[in-house]
Design a protein around this motif. Structure first.
Motif: not given
Length: 82
Positions: A10-21
């Motif tokens: 899920q983290l990897w998907k969120d990063l691919r979708d343009g989110y910064q964490m």
């Protein structure tokens, strides 16, 4: 966020979708963002001590995966450059 249900995938998907964490690791707050394929930026947001820590590092997905179990207080930030 319930960390028990939050997976690396899920983290990897969120990063691919343009989110910064934002996340905390060993009492230091970082900002993680995707730059390119297998290329991520890890920037220190706050650090309350002395040390030779570089403010910004370029890291690989393998490093992100190794850090994931130790990340705490993960928060989303939307990248405005997308």
């Amino acid at each position: 966020m319930d960390y028990k249900d939050y997976s690396f995938e899920q983290l990897w998907k969120d990063l691919r979708d343009g989110y910064q964490m934002y996340y905390t690791y060993m009492d230091t707050r970082y900002l993680l963002s995707k730059l390119n394929n297998n290329c991520y930026s890890r920037e220190i947001v706050n650090f309350d001590g002395k040390g030779p820590h570089p403010k910004t590092q370029i890291i690989t997905l393998k490093t992100v995966k190794e850090l994931f179990p130790f990340m705490e207080n993960i928060e989303y930030k939307m990248d405005n450059n997308i």
